[in-house]
Design a protein around this motif. Structure first.
Motif, short mmCIF file in Angstrom:
data_model
loop_
_atom_site.label_atom_id
_atom_site.label_comp_id
_atom_site.label_asym_id
_atom_site.label_seq_id
_atom_site.Cartn_x
_atom_site.Cartn_y
_atom_site.Cartn_z
N GLN A 19 -25.28 28.37 0.04
CA GLN A 19 -24.81 28.36 -1.44
C GLN A 19 -24.41 29.69 -1.91
O GLN A 19 -25.37 30.36 -2.35
N THR A 47 -16.46 21.19 -4.14
CA THR A 47 -18.24 21.11 -3.86
C THR A 47 -18.63 19.74 -4.51
O THR A 47 -19.39 19.04 -3.97
N GLN A 48 -18.23 19.44 -5.63
CA GLN A 48 -18.13 17.96 -6.31
C GLN A 48 -17.77 17.04 -5.53
O GLN A 48 -18.72 16.02 -5.20
N GLN A 51 -20.13 16.56 -2.54
CA GLN A 51 -21.63 15.96 -2.94
C GLN A 51 -21.41 14.41 -3.13
O GLN A 51 -22.25 13.77 -3.05
N LYS A 56 -25.24 15.19 3.80
CA LYS A 56 -25.51 16.39 3.91
C LYS A 56 -25.15 16.95 5.11
O LYS A 56 -25.25 16.68 6.18
N LEU A 69 -28.62 9.34 -4.05
CA LEU A 69 -27.52 10.26 -4.65
C LEU A 69 -27.19 9.57 -6.28
O LEU A 69 -26.82 10.34 -7.13
N THR A 73 -27.30 12.31 -9.26
CA THR A 73 -26.26 12.57 -9.95
C THR A 73 -26.01 11.96 -11.27
O THR A 73 -25.23 12.50 -12.03
N SER A 97 -28.47 22.11 -2.58
CA SER A 97 -28.00 21.35 -3.44
C SER A 97 -27.24 22.12 -4.56
O SER A 97 -27.64 23.60 -4.88
N THR A 98 -25.85 21.65 -4.98
CA THR A 98 -25.20 22.54 -6.13
C THR A 98 -25.87 22.10 -7.48
O THR A 98 -25.36 22.57 -8.60
#
Lengths: 238, 311
Positions: A19, A47-48, A51, A56, A69, A73, A97-98
């Protein structure tokens, strides 16, 4: 998605995911033959998207848990009284994780904030409470037709919060009014805007106008476009 | 010295010689997801979706009352509320505020009236007025949203510990959300079919026709139509009269689908749904209607047996 080394005619191999910044992923690949290394860097939208797949990259390091998830989220997930769940801590050691590194509910909030975008800066994410208004400011609000009054009130308050104010005054309304005025575009700026691919042009226009308003400009000029270009390049690490 | 970077072969030729390595383990995880759905769904005998092309026709009300009707027949029933953004099944069943219990085996669904097991996004929300809001900026790109919702549905299918069920009824969102029926068909290739809800209105039936054809296109067999708000059931004298003008029989004939039943507008049913006090017994005529529809659905699903018995 795979990369192919055309010189060696081989699939490049996944090495690691990292990241490099908030809202971005860097996925590193290595050519097994010539040892060339590449890193694919995603923008916040990409990136979204990754996700949203619920996977992963590089594989899991923890056992899957029910609804991970969905729970990770959901914006209000932290407030949802779901029975105790320790996945967050376990996941910290997992693929980066973002989300929520800065404690905000939007995984890209710090990126957007660093760009100066108002995307997540419109007040509390969990339903803002009303700010206090001066009597004069309330008088001005009362002059607005009642069917649009709630919208205007919410927008002025959002603007006030973004400016770090907790009290709405007449001056604040004037400042807010300035942000809603339509900006003029010089022909040169318009021409440069047209160089942007059509599908992202509206997004870019909105962002450039926001930057221009922040600088108190009434017109978007070539100079402003240069400024925006620098800001976008900085955001992309360029 | 210059080095030639030009590849000696075109990409198609190169790829034909290579074997795809899943070294990032993405495909493996997607396969695992699919297997998990199959494992869960394998313990459910019948799976039916309730859908419509139109919003506001009474899909959730129909789903809930069909679930009750099947439960009255002694079946073990689950209801999956796929309307992620407007979940209302829990409220109708008097289950607002309930929560999933997360266990090592999955999320245990709350159990409602007549033993009906329910899964809904509502069970994740702070309170009944809280909207479903996802992390992520809509301004940057909302394109990811469809994919996220599809994967949330996948988690609803994969992660809920339903146990053994005779029937799972899935309440789909309005037809405008055109990605949900194919998502369900994709996740549940063994789906028994769709019950399509309509109302006596030309505007509605026009849209419902489209959704029937769309369902067939994505491989979902249509079990039949239910006409909701089909007349008005007077709470005083019990007389039933037309509320709107429609011709669901001809629509069903045109589409070559069975008409499963007509459900009149019933003030008590409406109030009970709003108040979370479902009709548990068949005593009321309106509940009996749903019993009849449930019987027809069973007949439609077992039509081969019936044909064999009666032809």
């Amino acid at each position: 998605m795979k990369f192919v080394c055309l010189n060696c005619e081989a699939f490049m191999l996944f090495q690691k995911v990292e990241q490099p910044g908030e809202g971005t992923l860097g996925v590193e690949f290595l050519c097994p033959t010539c040892k060339a290394r590449f890193s694919m860097v995603t923008n916040p939208g990409e990136t979204q998207m990754v996700q949203a797949l619920g996977v992963k990259i590089g594989g899991r390091t923890t056992a899957p848990e029910a609804f991970e998830l969905t729970r990770d989220t959901l914006k209000d997930g932290a407030e949802c009284p779901v029975p105790a769940f320790s996945a967050s801590a376990a996941r910290a050691a997992d693929t980066p994780s973002t989300g929520d590194a800065a404690g905000g509910s939007c995984p890209f909030s710090s990126v957007v904030a660093s760009m100066g975008s108002g995307a997540s800066a419109t007040g509390s994410e969990n339903g803002p409470t009303s700010l206090e208004w001066s009597a004069e400011a309330l008088d001005r609000l009362a002059k607005i037709p009642d069917f649009v009054r709630p919208t205007v009130r919410a927008e002025v308050e959002a603007y006030a919060r973004k400016s770090g104010e907790s009290f709405v005054t007449q001056a604040m309304i004037d400042q807010y009014k300035g942000t809603t005025a339509e900006l003029a575009w010089t022909s040169e700026a318009t021409k440069r805007l047209e160089n942007i691919p059509f599908f992202i042009r509206p997004m870019a226009k909105k962002e450039i106008e926001r930057m221009a308003r922040e600088q108190g400009r009434a017109e978007v000029t070539a100079d402003m476009m240069d400024h925006a270009k620098t800001a976008f390049a900085k955001f992309m690490g360029g | 010295m210059s080095v030639s970077m030009a590849p000696s072969h075109d990409l198609k030729t190169i790829l034909s010689k290579l074997q795809f390595p899943d070294d990032a383990q993405v495909m493996r995880q997607i396969v695992d997801h699919t297997l998990q759905v199959k494992m869960r769904m394998g313990r459910i005998k019948r799976k039916i979706v309730v859908m419509s092309g139109k919003g506001g026709v009474g899909k959730s009300m129909t789903t809930v009352n069909l679930a009750l009707a099947f439960a009255r027949r002694g079946q073990t029933v689950g209801v999956l509320d796929v309307d992620l953004n407007g979940p209302c099944v829990p409220k109708m069943l008097g289950m607002s505020g309930r929560r999933f219990e997360i266990t090592p085996d999955g999320a245990a669904p709350p159990v409602g009236p007549l033993g009906i097991r329910v899964a809904s996004m509502d069970f994740f929300l702070r309170d009944e007025h809280a909207p479903v809001r996802w992390k992520g900026s809509m301004e940057l790109s909302p394109v990811w949203l469809g994919m996220l919702e599809m994967n949330v549905i996948r988690e609803f299918l994969a992660d809920i510990a339903w146990g053994e069920l005779d029937l799972l009824l899935a309440d789909l969102p309005p037809g405008a959300a055109a990605d949900k029926p194919p998502a369900m068909a994709n996740f549940l290739p063994e789906l028994d079919g769709a019950v399509v809800v309509t109302t006596p209105s030309e505007v509605t039936t026009d849209v419902v026709r489209k959704s029937v054809l769309y369902a067939r296109d994505v491989g979902i067999p249509v079990i039949g139509l239910i006409e909701n708000m089909s007349g008005y059931h007077c709470p005083h004298c019990g007389h039933e009269s037309d509320l709107f003008v429609g011709n669901v029989e001809s629509v069903a004939a045109d589409l070559n689908v069975p008409l499963l039943g007509k459900i009149p507008f019933d003030r008590e049913l409406s109030q009970r749904c709003d108040g979370g006090r479902p009709m548990l017994e068949s005593a009321q005529p309106i509940a009996k209607r749903f019993d009849d529809v449930a019987q027809r659905i069973v007949d439609c699903l077992n039509f081969r047996q019936i044909v064999a018995d009666t032809l």
